[in-house]
Motif scaffolding. Sequence first.
Motif, short mmCIF file in Angstrom:
data_model
loop_
_atom_site.label_atom_id
_atom_site.label_comp_id
_atom_site.label_asym_id
_atom_site.label_seq_id
_atom_site.Cartn_x
_atom_site.Cartn_y
_atom_site.Cartn_z
N ASN A 39 43.43 17.43 54.90
CA ASN A 39 42.10 16.97 55.30
C ASN A 39 41.93 17.03 56.82
O ASN A 39 40.86 17.40 57.33
CB ASN A 39 41.85 15.56 54.79
CG ASN A 39 40.39 15.19 54.81
OD1 ASN A 39 39.53 15.94 54.36
ND2 ASN A 39 40.07 14.02 55.36
N LYS B 49 41.52 20.62 57.87
CA LYS B 49 40.16 21.10 57.57
C LYS B 49 39.20 20.72 58.69
O LYS B 49 38.32 21.51 59.07
CB LYS B 49 39.71 20.50 56.24
CG LYS B 49 38.32 20.92 55.81
CD LYS B 49 37.96 20.28 54.48
CE LYS B 49 36.53 20.67 54.06
NZ LYS B 49 36.15 20.03 52.78
N LYS B 50 39.34 19.51 59.25
CA LYS B 50 38.47 19.08 60.35
C LYS B 50 38.73 19.90 61.61
O LYS B 50 37.80 20.21 62.37
CB LYS B 50 38.70 17.59 60.64
CG LYS B 50 38.47 16.66 59.46
CD LYS B 50 37.03 16.71 58.99
CE LYS B 50 36.81 15.75 57.82
NZ LYS B 50 35.43 15.86 57.26
N GLU C 166 36.96 23.06 61.45
CA GLU C 166 35.51 22.91 61.66
C GLU C 166 35.15 22.78 63.13
O GLU C 166 33.97 22.69 63.48
CB GLU C 166 35.01 21.68 60.89
CG GLU C 166 35.08 21.86 59.37
CD GLU C 166 34.68 20.59 58.63
OE1 GLU C 166 34.43 19.58 59.32
OE2 GLU C 166 34.61 20.64 57.39
N MET D 189 36.68 20.36 65.42
CA MET D 189 37.02 19.08 66.04
C MET D 189 38.33 19.21 66.81
O MET D 189 39.18 20.05 66.52
CB MET D 189 37.14 17.98 64.98
CG MET D 189 35.86 17.65 64.27
SD MET D 189 36.10 16.24 63.14
CE MET D 189 34.47 16.12 62.42
N ALA E 22 39.99 14.90 64.78
CA ALA E 22 40.18 15.30 63.39
C ALA E 22 41.16 14.37 62.68
O ALA E 22 40.99 14.04 61.50
CB ALA E 22 40.69 16.74 63.33
N LYS F 248 39.21 10.94 62.01
CA LYS F 248 38.16 11.05 60.99
C LYS F 248 38.74 11.48 59.65
O LYS F 248 38.36 10.95 58.59
CB LYS F 248 37.12 12.07 61.45
CG LYS F 248 35.90 12.12 60.53
CD LYS F 248 34.80 12.99 61.11
CE LYS F 248 33.58 12.98 60.20
NZ LYS F 248 32.47 13.81 60.74
N GLY F 249 39.69 12.43 59.66
CA GLY F 249 40.28 12.89 58.39
C GLY F 249 41.07 11.81 57.69
O GLY F 249 41.03 11.69 56.47
N GLU G 143 38.71 9.17 56.09
CA GLU G 143 37.97 9.62 54.89
C GLU G 143 38.78 9.40 53.61
O GLU G 143 38.22 9.06 52.57
CB GLU G 143 37.61 11.09 55.04
CG GLU G 143 36.46 11.35 56.00
CD GLU G 143 36.10 12.82 56.07
OE1 GLU G 143 36.81 13.62 55.42
OE2 GLU G 143 35.12 13.17 56.76
#
Length: 353
Positions: free
Chosen positions: A291, A294-295, A298, A300, A305, A308-309, A312
């Motif tokens: 996860n 993935k950020k 994107e 970050m 990341a 935030k990851g 989540e």
Amino acid sequence: MPQDIDAPPVVSKADADSDAIITMTVQSDSKNALELSDYAENVIAERLQTIPGVSSVQIWGQKRYSMRIWIDPIKLSSYGVTVSDVRTALDKQNVELPSGKLTGANTELTVKTMGNLSDEKEFNNIVILAEGDKIVRLSDIGRAELGPENLETRLVAEGKPMVGLAIIPQPGTNYLDIADQFYKQFETFQKDLPADIKLNVALDNTLFIKKSVVEVAETLLISIILVILIIFLFFRDWSIAFRPLIDIPVSLIATFFIMYLCGFSVNVLTLLAIVLATGLVVDDGIVVTENIFKKVEEGMSPIEAAIKGSNEIFFAVISISITLAAVFLPIIFWKDLSEGCLGNLASLLALPY
């Protein structure tokens, strides 16, 4: 306690279902089973009892000294004597009682009568019946013979008698510590052993535990290598692939620390719990890493990341861990598996996220 009990009461700490963890044999080419039993009980077993964690030392094939009375029924009937007469004579003449005291002006002496019979000749001279000039002794109706108390069982190897000693551990003790102390004593026995006596270790169940520890270490090493390779195949980044090298050692150190505080030993159950928990650590770590990665893709920053990851899927990972812990939790009520279960829970609670 009944008045006719000779041995003093003994209090021992033991598990009725405990099996022997180490078994050794005592053999000799010149000594009989009685002499081997005497040496095993009074020399070897006494020293093995001093090992910390040993509940008792069982002696297999033991032969205790006893005076056996062999009666000829034909001679018994010809003299008009019964077995009850023989028993009564033994009870009356094979006894040691205080005879009183001799008191003088300045001294006082206790008189002791040696009434216990000790050898075959003394038993054979016991008077069973005395009527006038008619005297019937034990030798007239049978014989006394010094021999083993139990003639129904024996322990032999290659036709030679031997005695086995089995070490029974106390509940909750560390078998590996007992084994280490045993082999130290075994080396001492070999140095002090008479020339005509041989000692051999017939069975050592702790070898299975030692091999299990080695296999767990090998399993962890193989799992770490496979995890690194698999993560690299999916993420194509060595820095991410080597991340489990941080998770696994930290979780294992925390697990062993909690086991140490709770007094748990390293056994097959706790080792199984550690292997299972290590798999859970890697699973959750990969989910969180994926996860975060993935950020980063994107756009970050790595720190943003990571924050935030992790936020989540934080509750999802925690709920999965708690669910798995709840599945194993009922095993804690099973006494034989409590240590393994608690070790597993300790591993789960020590997961670094």
